[in-house]
Enzyme design. Sequence first.
Site, PDB file in Angstrom:
ATOM      1  N   SER A 267       0.382   1.716  12.974  1.00 49.85           N
ATOM      2  CA  SER A 267      -0.980   2.224  12.948  1.00 49.85           C
ATOM      3  C   SER A 267      -1.895   1.325  12.098  1.00 49.85           C
ATOM      4  O   SER A 267      -2.026   0.148  12.405  1.00 49.85           O
ATOM      5  CB  SER A 267      -0.943   3.656  12.439  1.00 49.85           C
ATOM      6  OG  SER A 267      -2.144   4.270  12.707  1.00 49.85           O
TER       7      SER A 267
ATOM      8  N   HIS B 226       1.753   9.191  18.588  1.00 46.26           N
ATOM      9  CA  HIS B 226       1.464   8.149  17.598  1.00 46.26           C
ATOM     10  C   HIS B 226       2.647   7.848  16.670  1.00 46.26           C
ATOM     11  O   HIS B 226       2.847   6.726  16.248  1.00 46.26           O
ATOM     12  CB  HIS B 226       0.251   8.611  16.776  1.00 46.26           C
ATOM     13  CG  HIS B 226      -0.305   7.567  15.878  1.00 46.26           C
ATOM     14  ND1 HIS B 226      -0.694   6.324  16.338  1.00 46.26           N
ATOM     15  CD2 HIS B 226      -0.541   7.562  14.544  1.00 46.26           C
ATOM     16  CE1 HIS B 226      -1.151   5.609  15.322  1.00 46.26           C
ATOM     17  NE2 HIS B 226      -1.066   6.333  14.225  1.00 46.26           N
TER      18      HIS B 226
ATOM     19  N   ASP C 249       0.025   8.445  22.868  1.00 45.49           N
ATOM     20  CA  ASP C 249      -0.702   8.332  21.602  1.00 45.49           C
ATOM     21  C   ASP C 249      -2.200   8.582  21.819  1.00 45.49           C
ATOM     22  O   ASP C 249      -2.844   7.862  22.559  1.00 45.49           O
ATOM     23  CB  ASP C 249      -0.474   6.913  21.024  1.00 45.49           C
ATOM     24  CG  ASP C 249      -0.967   6.781  19.601  1.00 45.49           C
ATOM     25  OD1 ASP C 249      -1.775   7.616  19.162  1.00 45.49           O
ATOM     26  OD2 ASP C 249      -0.541   5.829  18.922  1.00 45.49           O
TER      27      ASP C 249
HETATM   28  C1  LIG Z   1      -7.698   5.484  14.463  1.00 44.21           C
HETATM   29  S1  LIG Z   1      -6.092   5.474  13.907  1.00 44.21           S
HETATM   30  C2  LIG Z   1      -6.103   5.009  12.274  1.00 44.21           C
HETATM   31  C3  LIG Z   1      -4.799   4.777  11.709  1.00 44.21           C
HETATM   32  C4  LIG Z   1      -4.032   6.039  11.457  1.00 44.21           C
HETATM   33  N1  LIG Z   1      -4.826   6.860  10.643  1.00 44.21           N
HETATM   34  C5  LIG Z   1      -4.918   8.159  10.818  1.00 44.21           C
HETATM   35  O1  LIG Z   1      -4.324   8.832  11.563  1.00 44.21           O
HETATM   36  C6  LIG Z   1      -2.707   5.714  10.751  1.00 44.21           C
HETATM   37  O2  LIG Z   1      -2.571   4.715  10.110  1.00 44.21           O
HETATM   38  N2  LIG Z   1      -1.745   6.615  10.846  1.00 44.21           N
HETATM   39  C7  LIG Z   1      -0.533   6.582  10.053  1.00 44.21           C
HETATM   40  C8  LIG Z   1      -0.231   7.997   9.684  1.00 44.21           C
HETATM   41  C9  LIG Z   1      -0.939   8.433   8.503  1.00 44.21           C
HETATM   42  C10 LIG Z   1      -2.296   8.527   8.452  1.00 44.21           C
HETATM   43  C11 LIG Z   1      -2.906   8.997   7.349  1.00 44.21           C
HETATM   44  C12 LIG Z   1      -2.157   9.392   6.312  1.00 44.21           C
HETATM   45  C13 LIG Z   1      -0.788   9.325   6.389  1.00 44.21           C
HETATM   46  C14 LIG Z   1      -0.164   8.833   7.467  1.00 44.21           C
HETATM   47  C15 LIG Z   1       0.736   6.141  10.722  1.00 44.21           C
HETATM   48  O3  LIG Z   1       0.927   6.463  11.885  1.00 44.21           O
HETATM   49  O4  LIG Z   1       1.571   5.547  10.026  1.00 44.21           O
END
Ligand SMILES: CSCC[C@H](NC=O)C(=O)N[C@@H](Cc1ccccc1)C(=O)O
Length: 746
Positions: A601, A721, A689
Amino acid sequence: MFSRRIPLYRLISRCAVMDSKVLREPAEIAQLYRDQCRFPALCRADVGPVITSRYGGQYCNVYTEWTQRDLERNENVKFCRQYIVFHDDKSVVYSGPSGNCTEIKGELLSVDSPSGEMKAVLRESTIKGEDKQFLEIWHKNRKLKCLNLTTLNKHGKVYEDDQFGCMVWSHSETHLLYVAEKKRPKTESYFQGPETGLLADEEETIKTDKKEETVLGQQFEYYEDWGEALVRKSSPVLCVLDIEGSNITVLEGIPTNISPGQAFWSPNDTGLVFVGWWHEPFRLGLKYCANRRSSLFYVDLASGKCEQLSSNSSAVCSPRLSPDLCRIVYLECGVFGPHLQCSRLCMFDWYTKQTSVVVDVVQRAKEDGFTGIYSSMLSPRCWSADSQRVLISCPQRCRKDLLVVDTSTGEVTSLTSQSEEGSWSLLNIHRDLMVVSCSSPNCPPDLRVGFLPAKGSESKMSWVTLEETQPQADISWQTLNFSPPPEEDNRQYPGLDFNAILLKPTEVTTGGKLPLIVMPHGGPHSVLVSEWYLSTAVLCKMGFSILLVNYRGSLGFGQDNIYSLPGNIGTQDVKDVQFAVDSVLKQGGFDEQKIAVVGGSHGGFLACHLIGQYPEFYKACVTRNPVTNLATMVGCTDIPDWCMVEAGYEYNTDIRLEPANLEQMLNKSPIKHVSKVKTPVLLMLGEDDKRVPSKQGIEYYRALKALQVPVRLLWYPGNNHSLSKVDAESDGFMNAALWIIQHLSL
Ligand SMILES: CSCC[C@H](NC=O)C(=O)N[C@@H](Cc1ccccc1)C(=O)O
């Protein structure tokens, strides 16, 4: 838990480690992965009512639920185990398991009544190929009732997720509250019914009854949902079951522009308290997004009147009623802006109707080290028995601590900051008996209980272990702190620091240099704490060192640290990761030709940036659902506000994108640097996703193909995702490990 003796085949494979430093044989890697999968994770604990024996001794039952990957069955199995805890007023006298593990099948939700006499279970079962939901009420050793919710058709599927879902007994134990999808009308095509030959109005008259039930021409209506991991969850409704009469009421009186969830019974069962998320003008993704406009509400059951209890312009979650039924604490943070940020702990007094901020947002770490509250969910029960203190487990830099908050003074004390171990999670607390789990990068989660010490004696905390786990001697770890070099200091937020966790195999052959895998987290507002992670443990046992980087923007370091990143993604975060890697390499002992980068991500965004901005440095790259181009993602992700905010803009639901906005998004994206990439890339994409649509990975894949950079794409149908289904996760791990081995020439 497992035999500590090393079987012969493991000794042979360890010799292989000595020769080539890294385990390379796929079958041996798979065996190592299988071995480590056998450590379960705790997902729930409940403390039963305290019973006083006829001799005056007190005891209670601790019920725990665990999950474990079952690679053979290709599923995450859930099982329970119970323990009996004998105690006096403030200490555990004796404790032990009361029976073996039992697998739990088909239970979506379950909850004991306050007295412990009854239990409600939401069960899913497939009958003749159709999924059905049943609500069961158990009393002592009998199943009292079993309602077929699907046939009753009062509402759609019951919500079992953490976001909206709940199942709560009324204080009187006569009613049960839960959240379900609103009932939708039955639809039919204009052409589905039999051709009657009647004139339209004649047909109308005849079919009046049918018309009430079935609407024509709406089969293909689009229903917005709440995005990633909440697909098909669109319009939640609050439902109340009257247990005696087996009657289900779908509550009315809730404003039509909000979606209710996280509900519970008010004092005296006069009504329901719940969190309502505004869904006008449209819904945005909720998972990992604690910044969605929401408020606390109360709906009175007699009058149907609904009242808003908290601010109109913030985001709230996790309301928890005190044992004396007088106050509700909840977490609150700003709307839009970073998706996860430092929260306020607020308290609503049920009788005075006054709200106070118990713990405010912390911009920079306090002198005592407290960095603020970064939980997006409080444990199911979090109050001390006297309704004075609240327990929270939350990251403080890269360690998850147990914090005690005195609600009358706002004073925060840590129960765990002095302990040797890694990170702590609060599972539950009842009558001051806490159930917690502790783990570290080299020690799988254990289970402990302990009484909350009296105020002022928090340092005297003592734990009794119910399930022990052993530290794994072959994994060593340490925390490293970094101050960015002066030229990388953030002018708006000067003087911020960040950190990383470094894992190394304990035994390194003399003169042997370690390969290094760099792992920045996703989010970007998230944090990698010092707890047990399956993949890092296996990679370390294989012979890799691993660097988990908490760049500026991570949670747990103060709000300024979080705010320093939006507008600077693709530069500040990338440079922080590279600075951490360069600093670690200066320690010596690493093979600078054998460095890989792995991320999912936003972590995948960073991995792709790093190979574009440092093209000679990384010899292998593995990314899961990476963000590769914000400009092409903004129109199709469930969280377009993320793209705007992280690119440095404010977000509004009526925003009109200008070419300059898209240009800035493109300039901050990894695709901008793709022409410089030389590193072989393994992409792993989830077909379903909604957060980072798979087209992001495909766009990058095509660019690499055109540039003739080695690239391989793994495609996981039925995965979203997180790519967390057992087969996707294990296949992803194996392929990632083998890709790194191949391209690091190990
Ligand atoms: C438009 S997607 C942005 C990236 C995503 N952020 C939010 O969902 C992301 O990096 N996801 C992480 C999971 C995550 C997000 C926020 C806090 C903790 C974990 C991932 O899939 O590793």
